[in-house]
Design a protein around this motif. Structure first.
Motif, mmCIF file in Angstrom:
data_model
loop_
_atom_site.group_PDB
_atom_site.id
_atom_site.type_symbol
_atom_site.label_atom_id
_atom_site.label_comp_id
_atom_site.label_asym_id
_atom_site.label_seq_id
_atom_site.Cartn_x
_atom_site.Cartn_y
_atom_site.Cartn_z
ATOM 1 N N THR A 169 -6.010 6.996 1.101
ATOM 2 C CA THR A 169 -4.673 6.552 0.696
ATOM 3 C C THR A 169 -3.771 6.235 1.883
ATOM 4 O OG1 THR A 169 -4.033 8.890 0.480
ATOM 5 C CG2 THR A 169 -4.692 7.726 -1.535
ATOM 6 N N ARG A 218 -3.349 5.889 -4.943
ATOM 7 C CA ARG A 218 -4.011 4.581 -5.029
ATOM 8 C C ARG A 218 -4.762 4.491 -6.340
ATOM 9 N NH1 ARG A 218 -8.675 2.378 -0.812
ATOM 10 N NH2 ARG A 218 -8.764 0.209 -1.570
ATOM 11 N N ASP A 219 -4.552 3.365 -7.067
ATOM 12 C CA ASP A 219 -5.297 3.111 -8.296
ATOM 13 C C ASP A 219 -5.502 1.608 -8.433
ATOM 14 O OD1 ASP A 219 -2.861 2.061 -9.198
ATOM 15 O OD2 ASP A 219 -2.319 3.888 -10.270
ATOM 16 N N ASP A 220 -5.944 1.173 -9.619
ATOM 17 C CA ASP A 220 -6.229 -0.247 -9.817
ATOM 18 C C ASP A 220 -4.979 -1.118 -9.666
ATOM 19 O OD1 ASP A 220 -8.843 0.381 -10.279
ATOM 20 O OD2 ASP A 220 -8.678 0.372 -12.468
ATOM 21 N N ALA A 221 -3.809 -0.539 -9.880
ATOM 22 C CA ALA A 221 -2.565 -1.296 -9.762
ATOM 23 C C ALA A 221 -2.081 -1.405 -8.326
ATOM 24 C CB ALA A 221 -1.479 -0.665 -10.631
ATOM 25 N N GLY A 222 -2.700 -0.652 -7.399
ATOM 26 C CA GLY A 222 -2.308 -0.731 -5.996
ATOM 27 C C GLY A 222 -1.972 0.623 -5.412
ATOM 28 N N ARG A 223 -1.381 0.606 -4.220
ATOM 29 C CA ARG A 223 -1.018 1.822 -3.497
ATOM 30 C C ARG A 223 0.461 2.135 -3.700
ATOM 31 N NH1 ARG A 223 -4.781 2.894 0.737
ATOM 32 N NH2 ARG A 223 -6.300 1.212 1.033
ATOM 33 N N ARG A 234 0.719 -6.049 -13.857
ATOM 34 C CA ARG A 234 -0.487 -5.358 -14.333
ATOM 35 C C ARG A 234 -0.130 -4.302 -15.376
ATOM 36 N NH1 ARG A 234 -0.824 -5.433 -8.711
ATOM 37 N NH2 ARG A 234 -2.455 -6.747 -7.840
ATOM 38 N N SER A 241 2.991 -6.702 -5.472
ATOM 39 C CA SER A 241 3.579 -5.801 -6.456
ATOM 40 C C SER A 241 5.023 -6.227 -6.701
ATOM 41 C CB SER A 241 3.545 -4.366 -5.939
ATOM 42 O OG SER A 241 4.436 -4.222 -4.837
ATOM 43 N N GLU A 283 -1.620 -10.387 -5.720
ATOM 44 C CA GLU A 283 -1.569 -9.784 -4.396
ATOM 45 C C GLU A 283 -0.216 -9.163 -4.087
ATOM 46 O OE1 GLU A 283 -2.725 -12.650 -1.516
ATOM 47 O OE2 GLU A 283 -4.777 -12.856 -2.260
#
Length: 487
Positions: free
Chosen positions: A38, A192-197, A368, A335, A333
């Motif tokens: 992370t 951190r996950d599928d949606a980002g950090r 997302r 958020s 790319e």
């Protein structure tokens, strides 16, 4: 020990300093927690190399000094002025079938390790100390109580020597790090996950912080933090005046144009002229020397400039003169917080007075999430821009070419101060266009629909379409009192 007062020291990450309202409070201890990968060590490298406020010490308990220096150099960190206390396990512990331990059997007594750290601290006399990861010391303590006692003693010792301490934690289900959060003066949580950090600050003694899960991006130059946009924290005085489109008929139906500090939705099916209409306002603003910016979610810059040139909007010249910026945005790319940071830079650093987001469907992909995320994020961004006196234009595509009238797809009409819709009409076997105003909060507006055309000379708007019924259905019919116009 000196009194830190209201003084702050930088973390080395501008966005994180904004989240912390200026940075870390000196001479305190802070925990960085998160799962592997992370960015905990990267955050620590930023902290160690920020500013010029004295000596720095890296106590490494996992990776070797050589590996840390190599990895840091790849990210552009210069560790030449950073002292190390390398307590990482040696490679020989894996040989001859020996069981892996953090330290050799004669080194596992907690006081021995603590004394090694204390001796190195006295030698270096650091102002900043980074311990990575502190939780490795848990393996050396006989129980959790002794571990907490040793950690508390160590952090107190470092604070008495006027050092600011940052340490990382590797929590597991069997060994959570809640006890360390109680001991520390603040906690920074990386996820951190599928949606980002993301980064959040669940605890920070002695100061408020920006709440929420702030976006994080790891680049070739380290960590970048994009704080969640809080509209209430921003604003400035501005004149709530009308902005002309430069097309008299459009200004007429809008009773003067669109106002500064308002949100306008331009809706309609694909190809009907929404982006061209929005850019027309920017063309007129450029003539007054004002700066505008377009965020293109669904089209590239070259296509937009070529299309504008074909309809007498000199977008390329506007870009060259600095009165227009065109930013291509790849929605998957970016958020929402990262995009908001881009917008803020244009408004606060480069004085953009008109901001157009083209289009809402592309922006939705960056979330997302569900439709409530779209409403929340756009509402925050819109409120911020309105409070800064910016005229906001949101371009939204509707699904139907003709047929049942649908002003918007997203249900965002309540966010808009103005809704301008464009639609296709089938009249006498020809496909034509119409423009109308559905909503305007700040003034009255014309209720009639008018024919809308885009030619090589620009936008033209005809007289009100009277003597017709069923215009909003897309297939209007002439009433008995009016015959079809000559074409």
């Amino acid at each position: 020990m000196t009194d830190a007062g209201d003084e702050r020291i930088s973390t080395g990450i501008d966005g994180l300093d904004r989240v912390l309202h200026g940075g870390l409070v000196p001479q305190r201890g802070y925990m960085v927690t998160g799962r592997p990968g992370t960015g905990k060590t990267i955050l620590g490298l930023h902290f160690l190399t920020a500013g010029d406020d004295g000596a720095r010490l890296f106590v490494n308990l996992e990776e070797s000094e050589a590996d840390i220096r190599t990895n840091a150099a790849k990210l552009g960190f210069d560790l030449d002025d950073v002292a190390f206390l390398d307590l990482s396990p040696g490679a020989d512990v894996f040989t001859d079938g020996r069981q892996y331990d953090i330290f050799e059997p004669d080194e596992v007594e907690g006081p021995t390790v603590s004394e090694s750290i204390a001796d190195r601290v006295r030698e270096v006399d650091p102002d900043r100390v980074f311990i990575d990861p502190l939780t490795q010391l848990r393996n050396l303590a006989p129980d959790d109580y002794q571990f907490r006692k040793q950690v508390n003693g160590l952090t107190q010792f470092l604070r008495q020597r006027d050092a600011t301490v940052l340490f990382t934690s590797q929590a597991t289900e069997r060994a959570p790090d809640d006890d360390l959060e109680f001991i520390s003066d603040g906690a920074l949580k990386l996820a951190r996950d599928d949606a980002g950090r993301t980064l959040s600050v669940p605890k920070f003694r002695g100061s408020d912080t920006e709440s929420g899960a702030h976006s994080v991006r790891i680049t070739d130059e380290g960590m970048v933090v994009f704080p969640v946009l809080l509209p209430e924290a921003h604003g400035r005085t501005f004149a709530a005046e009308s902005i002309s489109s430069g097309v008299p008929e459009i200004d007429q139906i809008l009773h003067g144009g669109i106002e500064r500090g308002t949100v306008t939705i331009l809706s309609g099916p694909t190809g009907v002229g929404k982006t061209t209409l929005g850019t027309q306002f920017m063309k007129e603003a450029a003539g007054r020397g004002e700066r505008s910016v377009i965020y293109m979610f669904e089209e590239n810059t070259e296509t937009m400039i070529a299309r504008s040139k074909a309809v007498n909007i000199p977008a390329e010249r506007m870009v060259e003169r600095g009165t227009l910026a065109v930013e291509e945005v790849e929605p998957l790319e970016k958020s929402p917080a990262e995009f908001a940071s881009m917008v803020r830079a244009e408004v606060e650093e480069r004085d953009a007075e008109i901001v157009m987001i083209d289009g809402i469907d592309g922006y939705r992909l960056s979330l997302r999430g569900d439709e409530s995320d779209l409403e929340r994020e756009l509402n925050s961004l819109g409120r911020y821009l309105k409070d800064m006196g910016v005229a906001v234009i949101l371009v939204e595509s509707t699904n139907a070419i003709t047929g049942q009238f649908q002003p918007t797809n997203s249900g965002l009409s309540y966010l808009a101060d103005n809704i301008v819709f464009l639609r296709y009409l089938e009249m006498e076997g020809e496909l034509r266009k119409a423009i109308g105003i559905l909503k305007k909060r700040t003034s009255d507006f014309e209720r009639a629909l008018r024919e809308f055309e885009i030619t090589e000379h620009g936008i033209t708007v005809g007289d009100p379409l009277t003597g017709l019924r069923g215009i909003l259905s897309g297939t209007p019919e002439f009433t008995e009192s009016r015959s079809p116009p000559d074409r």
